[in-house]
Design an enzyme around this catalytic site. Structure first.
Site, PDB file in Angstrom:
ATOM      1  N   HIS A  37       0.825  -1.205   0.000  1.00 30.77           N
ATOM      2  CA  HIS A  37       0.000   0.000   0.000  1.00 30.77           C
ATOM      3  C   HIS A  37       0.860   1.257   0.000  1.00 30.77           C
ATOM      4  O   HIS A  37       1.701   1.435   0.872  1.00 30.77           O
ATOM      5  CB  HIS A  37      -0.921  -0.004   1.230  1.00 30.77           C
ATOM      6  CG  HIS A  37      -1.819   1.205   1.278  1.00 30.77           C
ATOM      7  ND1 HIS A  37      -1.813   2.090   2.323  1.00 30.77           N
ATOM      8  CD2 HIS A  37      -2.717   1.667   0.381  1.00 30.77           C
ATOM      9  CE1 HIS A  37      -2.693   3.049   2.065  1.00 30.77           C
ATOM     10  NE2 HIS A  37      -3.254   2.809   0.908  1.00 30.77           N
TER      11      HIS A  37
ATOM     12  N   HIS B 223     -11.357   8.227   0.035  1.00 28.42           N
ATOM     13  CA  HIS B 223     -12.094   8.087  -1.213  1.00 28.42           C
ATOM     14  C   HIS B 223     -11.043   7.985  -2.319  1.00 28.42           C
ATOM     15  O   HIS B 223      -9.862   7.950  -2.040  1.00 28.42           O
ATOM     16  CB  HIS B 223     -13.046   9.258  -1.481  1.00 28.42           C
ATOM     17  CG  HIS B 223     -12.724  10.483  -0.698  1.00 28.42           C
ATOM     18  ND1 HIS B 223     -13.646  11.336  -0.203  1.00 28.42           N
ATOM     19  CD2 HIS B 223     -11.543  10.996  -0.278  1.00 28.42           C
ATOM     20  CE1 HIS B 223     -13.076  12.307   0.454  1.00 28.42           C
ATOM     21  NE2 HIS B 223     -11.801  12.128   0.419  1.00 28.42           N
TER      22      HIS B 223
ATOM     23  N   ARG C 123       3.529  26.292   4.048  1.00 25.28           N
ATOM     24  CA  ARG C 123       2.983  25.969   2.734  1.00 25.28           C
ATOM     25  C   ARG C 123       2.521  24.504   2.827  1.00 25.28           C
ATOM     26  O   ARG C 123       3.317  23.577   2.725  1.00 25.28           O
ATOM     27  CB  ARG C 123       4.058  26.137   1.658  1.00 25.28           C
ATOM     28  CG  ARG C 123       3.562  26.204   0.217  1.00 25.28           C
ATOM     29  CD  ARG C 123       2.928  24.947  -0.250  1.00 25.28           C
ATOM     30  NE  ARG C 123       2.509  24.999  -1.651  1.00 25.28           N
ATOM     31  CZ  ARG C 123       1.270  24.721  -2.057  1.00 25.28           C
ATOM     32  NH1 ARG C 123       0.316  24.436  -1.191  1.00 25.28           N
ATOM     33  NH2 ARG C 123       0.974  24.715  -3.346  1.00 25.28           N
TER      34      ARG C 123
ATOM     35  N   CYS D  47       9.725  27.863  -0.700  1.00 25.41           N
ATOM     36  CA  CYS D  47       8.690  27.380  -1.608  1.00 25.41           C
ATOM     37  C   CYS D  47       9.130  27.695  -3.037  1.00 25.41           C
ATOM     38  O   CYS D  47       9.633  28.785  -3.319  1.00 25.41           O
ATOM     39  CB  CYS D  47       7.369  28.070  -1.302  1.00 25.41           C
ATOM     40  SG  CYS D  47       6.089  27.672  -2.502  1.00 25.41           S
TER      41      CYS D  47
ATOM     42  N   TYR E 160       5.222  21.048  -9.960  1.00 23.70           N
ATOM     43  CA  TYR E 160       6.575  21.486  -9.632  1.00 23.70           C
ATOM     44  C   TYR E 160       7.515  21.344 -10.817  1.00 23.70           C
ATOM     45  O   TYR E 160       8.649  20.921 -10.687  1.00 23.70           O
ATOM     46  CB  TYR E 160       7.079  20.738  -8.388  1.00 23.70           C
ATOM     47  CG  TYR E 160       6.355  21.221  -7.148  1.00 23.70           C
ATOM     48  CD1 TYR E 160       6.819  22.340  -6.453  1.00 23.70           C
ATOM     49  CD2 TYR E 160       5.189  20.613  -6.695  1.00 23.70           C
ATOM     50  CE1 TYR E 160       6.147  22.826  -5.341  1.00 23.70           C
ATOM     51  CE2 TYR E 160       4.502  21.095  -5.584  1.00 23.70           C
ATOM     52  CZ  TYR E 160       4.993  22.205  -4.916  1.00 23.70           C
ATOM     53  OH  TYR E 160       4.329  22.692  -3.811  1.00 23.70           O
TER      54      TYR E 160
END
Lengths: 511, 511
Positions: free
Chosen positions: B34, B54, B132, B185, B351
């Site tokens: 997983h 979901h 962020r 960032c 990115y």
């Protein structure tokens, strides 16, 4: 002189005397420390130093003074020197060079690759590889070749003088590694600065750059071999009590395998110094030298053949992604060191980029400025032609300001192993940019892209210049850290004219 | 559902069933694979998946389908879900934040450091560190905290599923390493692009950058610990014949000490993948991850305190010199991998810096474009004031075009550990440049300069703008590879507004 000649290192007490300027020196204890390597200093054993060197370091010599030479003997030396200076031209043994190279200087040889052949092959042929020497090309006699040893000074590890001497055969017995690496002179494109304000140095155009496939031994393997040699030589006799091996040479192979431990044990290990047969001194930081991802090698092959004299025979350091001055040719000595190399090429102005505000280098403290290592992102345009439509309208008169289509090709490269991710080209001074196709060198390993890429762009809208017959193209490369090239050279001008990586601009006639 | 609930992994056959949308799945064999980590998937063992996730990957699910849930049981699940969606706000457990930060978005939180406090301390206080996030901040219950394990998947080495589970205590038992590293960032300064043409993303000014001292275990040490755990668990019983250990997990500690050998033995080891409790997927290249000079750590401390929830509790990866997106917070899983991370943050547009010619990302093949890793050279100006002479003439009216003296200060930083060697500042759009004084951060190790520098310049001649009351200053940093910042953003505009490192421009009132 008869007395001096008996002390040539081969007598029962192994003393080595030499004479210089009428004085006699006992250099026995200095031999292991000689920055030029002991095999070099021994050329003068039992005789005069003059035919071999001038400019001796006085601070070393004074301590070794043991007497004076008889005046008539010194006269004989002076006669020999007069004769030598009449006869000998230090450049008389230069290799034959390709007439294709564009020569800027003959002695020492500085020659670049003309734009029209720069991109003709991805791996530059040996004969067309750019040449940037500081001195005559060393020539080894057959005997000197056989006697050649790479000195590897590991004294830093133990605090005692410990220099291994490795033969070429020993170095070639190590696993051979091949690295395709571009080398570029730090002054490449210097001529572009001179339009702005004069700089000092060879006014290279874009051709002080070439790419070869280098073959050799990993620097780390050479250091390990040297430490093994020293460990065997110095193994304590049976029964001798050995206090601690934690800082001894014999633990180097183990710690070099585990670089982290080596650094923890020897925090003063910061640089690896190189010394060459031509007197060149250089060094690199330990991070580059010892990283398993740094790919630093001691090369003895170039493009699958034996490294030739021009490019460093018998051994050359290859430090991929660094300015070529850190890949010295004809290397004869390695040294683990706490500080970077001495000398003008590392600590002096020669390879330092000063701020644009400094017009006089004496204004700044050079020690605060790092010498060049990694190279920034560079690119160039080598071929341009007009895209001609079937109607053949390329010969028509052009109106300044109108747009014509051209195609172009060129190269790009970034230091530090940073892959070129893109090259952009513009025909209207950056108003619009075209992406180019990378045709060679795109699939280099991530972060270990040591060689250039070639690019081409089939269709670039270009504005016709005032003259009605030409266009101006610019290109800029982008590396994997998304560093790119600045628009203009103005903000990066520097006294020595180094590192000019502004947009490459080319004016080209299209009529 | 009663039948399903018996298959919760704790029965005699250890089968694990789950239901989703009325179907029943046997996920036993999938647990180890997983992507969210097995501890995460087991939250739904013996019950409905819906309250936990979901968007399940259908291609996996089909193979595991074993039956259908009784409709009345599914109705109960739906009721629970309705109730949950009415009651729960995924952002209800967000940490309290400093009012000093400038908030761009609340859910998820995106907030930058205002210029007036950006340079007030070299180490940014935890409460003023820019934020962020991509998702709500994960909240672990006491039980979840105790059950927390960092999964370390070393399957690539042996070709068999092999995942170690390391407790926080085990990770803290490794040698603690401290790294002062700036994080930025990738969209910092995006707002500067928007003036040119719209981009997508938070319109950051210069404040999506901060610096902290991170404490944790070396990534390499964590991998070694994991391999030791797996080797002990899987030690063959006495007398069992063991064919070869050359590719087994138990040889990892030895080969990790000798990274060169590890790479030779496992050429398919190219990336280390990270997975976080909030679902973030990221990865870095093996060269950065395993280099003894890369300083990648699994951090559990920030500025000498326990890493807080906001910034990644309990564990965060710190990849110094890379875009902050590669230093994921709340990391729960590491994996040796052949390919980079799946997901939008690594392989998607999010990115990736596209060429300026691309206005529509669907035009390009994203696979040919690398995701962000190392950061280019950035700088900013945070304070400006007029240098007032004793006569107090600062209040006089100014004539556009005349020159006044100002002083300024700011910051600069480059990725890849490349030291900032210089910051230049101009008050006349680059006609002349002043060198600045580096006041903080100058003496970082060569090539491992992971944190910013602060600079100040006491006297900058600045041209008064047309308005007669303001001046415009620009600054540019220069890194140790002599990469510098381009003059304008035009040539680097990109759809996602990433990597805007053009000259920092600041208009400032001086009257």
């Amino acid at each position: 002189m008869a007395q001096v000649s008996k002390n040539n290192g081969e007598g029962p007490d192994k003393r080595v005397w030499m004479t210089y300027g009428g004085c006699v020196y006992d250099v026995t204890d200095f031999i292991g420390n000689h920055p030029g390597g002991s095999h070099k200093i021994l050329l003068a054993a039992g005789g005069p130093i003059e035919p071999h060197w001038h400019d001796l370091p006085q601070r070393y010599m004074e301590k070794m003074l043991i007497g004076e030479l008889h005046p008539s003997d010194q006269e004989k030396v002076d006669e020999i020197m007069d004769k030598l200076s009449e006869e000998s031209d230090p450049y008389e043994n230069e290799p034959t060079r390709s007439p294709l190279l564009k020569v800027h200087n003959e002695t020492p040889m500085n020659a670049e690759v003309p734009a029209d052949i720069l991109n003709s092959q991805y791996i530059t042929p040996v004969s067309e590889f750019y040449i940037r020497h500081h001195h005559p090309v060393p020539l080894l006699s057959k005997e000197q070749e056989e006697a050649f040893r790479l000195d590897v000074d590991l004294s830093l590890l133990s605090g005692q003088k410990q220099t291994a001497k490795l033969s070429l055969a020993q170095i070639k017995s190590l696993p051979k590694v091949e690295v395709t690496s571009t080398l570029q002179c730090s002054g490449n494109r210097r001529s572009g600065f001179n339009d702005l304000r004069e700089t000092s140095g060879t006014p290279w155009s874009q051709g002080a750059i070439s790419t070869a496939k280098w073959g050799g031994a990993r620097l780390v393997d050479v250091l390990m071999l040297a430490s093994e040699q020293l460990a065997i030589e110095q193994e304590p006799a049976e029964g001798v009590y050995c206090t601690s091996k934690s800082h001894s040479i014999s633990s180097l192979p183990e710690t070099l395998q585990n670089v982290q431990r080596l650094l923890d044990q020897h925090p003063n290990l910061q640089h690896i110094r190189f010394e060459s047969l031509d007197g060149m001194l250089s060094s690199i930081d330990v991070g580059k030298a010892l990283s398993p991802f740094g790919d630093v090698i001691i090369a003895y092959e170039m493009n699958d053949g034996i490294l030739n004299r021009e490019h460093g025979y018998p051994l050359r350091v290859i430090v991929p992604g660094y300015a070529a001055v850190r890949s010295p040719k004809w290397v004869s000595r390695l040294e683990l060191a706490e500080e970077e190399a001495e000398g003008a090429w590392h600590r002096g102005l020669n390879y330092k980029i000063l701020p644009p505000s400094v017009h006089n280098a004496s204004e700044v403290d050079l020690e605060q400025m790092p010498g060049l290592s990694e190279v920034s992102v560079f690119s160039g345009i080598t071929k341009v032609s007009r895209v001609v439509e079937a109607s053949g309208d390329a010969v028509q008169r052009l109106v300044p300001g109108e747009t014509v289509l051209v195609k172009a090709s060129g190269w790009a490269w970034a230091g530090g192993g940073r892959n070129i991710v893109r090259v952009d080209v513009t025909g209207n001074n950056g108003k619009t940019w075209e992406s180019t196709n990378i045709t060679h060198g795109f699939n280099q390993p991530y972060g270990r892209a040591w060689a250039w890429v070639f690019w081409e762009c089939p269709s670039i809208p270009a504005t016709v210049c005032e003259d009605g017959i030409s266009v101006e193209l610019c290109c800029k490369g982008v590396d994997k850290a998304f560093n790119t090239q600045p628009e203009s050279s103005d903000g990066m001008w520097n006294v020595r004219g180094l590192g000019n990586n502004s947009w490459f601009r080319l004016r080209h006639k299209v009529v």
